[in-house]
Design an enzyme around this catalytic site. Structure first.
Site, mmCIF file in Angstrom:
data_model
loop_
_atom_site.group_PDB
_atom_site.id
_atom_site.type_symbol
_atom_site.label_atom_id
_atom_site.label_comp_id
_atom_site.label_asym_id
_atom_site.label_seq_id
_atom_site.Cartn_x
_atom_site.Cartn_y
_atom_site.Cartn_z
ATOM 1 N N LEU A 279 0.849 -1.195 0.000
ATOM 2 C CA LEU A 279 0.000 0.000 0.000
ATOM 3 C C LEU A 279 0.881 1.240 0.000
ATOM 4 C CD1 LEU A 279 -2.677 -0.911 2.725
ATOM 5 C CD2 LEU A 279 -3.022 -0.902 0.253
ATOM 6 N N HIS A 280 0.538 2.214 -0.849
ATOM 7 C CA HIS A 280 1.305 3.460 -0.827
ATOM 8 C C HIS A 280 0.500 4.666 -1.291
ATOM 9 C CE1 HIS A 280 1.659 2.391 -5.087
ATOM 10 N NE2 HIS A 280 1.914 3.662 -5.315
ATOM 11 N N ARG A 281 -0.669 4.451 -1.895
ATOM 12 C CA ARG A 281 -1.429 5.592 -2.414
ATOM 13 C C ARG A 281 -1.983 6.443 -1.280
ATOM 14 N NH1 ARG A 281 -1.558 5.507 -7.715
ATOM 15 N NH2 ARG A 281 -1.194 3.507 -8.752
ATOM 16 N N ASP B 299 -2.490 -1.650 -3.912
ATOM 17 C CA ASP B 299 -3.097 -0.517 -4.608
ATOM 18 C C ASP B 299 -2.219 -0.087 -5.776
ATOM 19 O OD1 ASP B 299 -1.019 0.769 -3.294
ATOM 20 O OD2 ASP B 299 -2.310 1.963 -1.987
#
Length: 372
Positions: A209-211, A283
């Site tokens: 996850l990074h958004r 994501d």
């Protein structure tokens, strides 16, 4: 024929690696192509050492513009200023850009202002989400591109709707898949241990996850993690942490023995874990392509995707960020009810060869018309 190939981040190099191999193969057949590999330095990545390039079978970049850091505008400006000097000192017949990072857009604009033709590999993909910087990069790049190399019929349709002539759209497949297939037998076990034990095939999940929409709001992030933990039974979850996410995790009290935070992994290590996992929760767009090829269940925690073929054909499902939907979809994996999926057309490991064959056909004919 002289080509300047642009890459700005680690995923870009995975897309250009097979293109460079295809150029070398064409030269062995007495085709005259030279290339200059330009790294804009958009992203600093400590794992991009000499071994990274050796792993992918490509040379070190001819130049690193070192244009990373700063705001979106500052980074774009720095790349354009430095790339302009690069092109003025080493003018090619064509500039080849890949993907949708800031470097792709900035270098395309710079080349066109110097009257150098631009070809875009992975052209035409769209999420429809203008809050994503990548979507702006795609739209701007494709508005000034001369030839478009696409990964899917969806991308073709997007370009046709925007008025691009069919003669400039070239459906070739996916160079990311070229790289995956050429390295499939080289994938390397990172030997990650959870509670002192090595991971066993099909007995863990991968999470990335990074958004900002997922990680910037603490309450939302915690709800997503809770839903993932509740939906994965007793399985460990390996979470290679993006630097952006690592900073946020320091301020949160997220502790669970099944959640294992790992350093960012090399390409060969990460895909080894993906290949042998029970499922992937992400994501990211690119990962959904790789899970489709490997037949691994994939949940995308977004409300849109620029790669719909991974859903309509592949193993990916767009679940959004509703914790209830995340949990219910994970239960489908746990219960063995996930769709099998198939391989999208032309995702066969030969996309780069098609690109180079096309470029030779287009530009050798044009160059032959220029007086010597």
């Amino acid at each position: 024929m002289e080509i300047t190939i642009v890459a700005g981040a680690r995923p870009n190099f995975m897309k250009v690696a097979p293109i460079i191999k295809a150029i070398n193969k064409a030269n062995q057949a007495d085709r005259q192509i030279s290339f200059r590999l330009v790294h804009t330095g958009q992203h600093y990545d400590k794992k991009m050492s000499g071994s990274f390039f050796e792993e992918l079978g490509i040379p070190e970049p001819d130049v690193n513009l070192e244009a990373g850091g700063g705001t979106q505008a500052e980074q774009t400006a720095a790349i354009m200023v430095r790339f302009e000097k690069e092109l003025m000192n080493n003018r090619p017949h064509v500039v080849l850009v890949v993907g949708d990072v800031t470097s792709t857009m900035a270098c395309a604009i710079t080349a066109k202002k110097l009257n150098i033709e631009v070809v875009h590999v992975e052209a035409g993909i769209r999420s429809g989400d203008l809050t994503m910087p990548e979507e702006i990069n795609r739209m701007v790049t494709d508005s000034i591109t001369d030839h478009f190399y696409t990964t899917s019929s969806h991308a073709n349709e997007n370009l046709i709707k925007s008025g691009v002539p069919l003669s400039r759209i070239h459906f070739v497949g996916n160079t990311m898949i070229d790289t995956l297939l050429s390295n499939y037998d080289k994938l390397r076990n990172p030997e990650i241990k959870v509670n002192g034990e090595s991971l066993k095939p099909n007995s863990y999940f991968i999470l990335t996850l990074h958004r900002p929409s997922n990680v910037d709001q603490e309450s939302q992030f915690i709800e997503i993690i809770r839903a993932i933990l509740e939906g994965t039974g007793n399985y460990p979850i390996v979470f290679p942490v993006h630097p952006r996410t690592a900073k946020l995790l320091e301020t949160m009290n997220i502790n669970d023995p099944r959640l294992h935070f790992a350093e960012p992994l090399s390409y060969l290590e990460f895909n080894y874990l993906v290949k042998h996992s029970k499922g992937v929760i992400t994501d990211s767009g690119g990962i959904t392509e790789e899970t489709t090829i490997m037949g691994v269940p994939c949940l995308t925690l977004r409300n849109n995707t620029e790669r719909p073929e991974t859903i309509t054909i592949g193993t990916n499902v767009l679940v959004g960020t509703d914790p209830k939907k995340i949990k219910s979809n994970l239960m489908d994996i746990m219960n063995g009810q996930w769709k099998k999926g198939d391989i999208p057309p032309l995702w066969d490991g030969k996309a780069a060869e098609r690109i180079i064959a096309s470029l030779l056909e287009i530009y050798e004919e044009e160059l032959a018309l220029i007086p010597s």
